[in-house]
Enzyme design. Sequence first.
Site, PDB file in Angstrom:
ATOM      1  N   SER A  20       0.833  -1.200   0.000  1.00 27.86           N
ATOM      2  CA  SER A  20       0.000   0.000   0.000  1.00 27.86           C
ATOM      3  C   SER A  20       0.874   1.259   0.000  1.00 27.86           C
ATOM      4  O   SER A  20       1.669   1.458  -0.913  1.00 27.86           O
ATOM      5  CB  SER A  20      -0.970  -0.064   1.182  1.00 27.86           C
ATOM      6  N   HIS A  48      -7.257  -6.275   0.125  1.00 29.50           N
ATOM      7  CA  HIS A  48      -6.107  -5.376   0.241  1.00 29.50           C
ATOM      8  C   HIS A  48      -5.058  -5.900   1.218  1.00 29.50           C
ATOM      9  O   HIS A  48      -3.875  -5.575   1.095  1.00 29.50           O
ATOM     10  CB  HIS A  48      -6.605  -3.995   0.700  1.00 29.50           C
TER      11      HIS A  48
END
Length: 263
Positions: free
Chosen positions: A86, A243
């Site tokens: 991320s 994610h």
Amino acid sequence: MSVELNHRISGQGEPLILLHGLFGSLENLGGVARRLEDSWQIHGLDQRNHGSSPHTDEMTYPAMAADVVAYMDAQGIDQAHLLGHSMGGKVAMQVALSYPKRVRATIVADISPVSYQPRHDAILEGMNSLDLRGVKSRTEADARLAEYVETPGVRQFLLKNLERIPKDEVEQGDLLFRWRLNLPVIEAAYTNLLAAPEGNGPHEGEVLFLKGADSAYIQTKHQDTIQTLFPNAELKIIEGTGHWLHAEKADTFATLCRQFLEH
């Protein structure tokens, strides 16, 4: 001005630097470290304003990339593999774009080199609104944070940033807990963190993008930008995960990293 990052080193072999995401710390990639430290020397870093690293008013991707290179210099590392999740993936890409000769190979977990729309408003509001006065346990803090952040797993992740104040620093009637990350600066710099890494590329080194099949962070429309900046990039998709792919499918994630770094 770079800052001296808190770090943890384990394993033996070529250096592999791990870079966590927003609101995280080096512990978040601990499972990856344990799975790869048999073949690489793992350098887990707390990025600026996170974990036990210094707090600073500046928070941009060029600044965070400079922190990584300063760390490499301090450790005597000429070249390293990079793995970032991320926000950490954007930092890894920034290092590759700005300091290409310092990077051997790059793994980017579930993020693209593009600007994103805000998606952490509720988290920032919840953390800022959490009145720590009178909080005597993490359970109590969790109950208060639940008013803003519905998902228990996300709250558990955020509350890893809540640290108990040492007894010798607590005054009568004072707070028992505090945030260890620099929440005011992270909120003030949030627009910077949504932005794309800076640089026009191309970075000719090998790059692996790992996408969670159920995540929308890497999209088809990002492909042209990825190829322009990283012409030797490849994409692997991990099914049944979102994610947090490095935690949800840790073995698969580590296997793909190992295959890429060893080929």
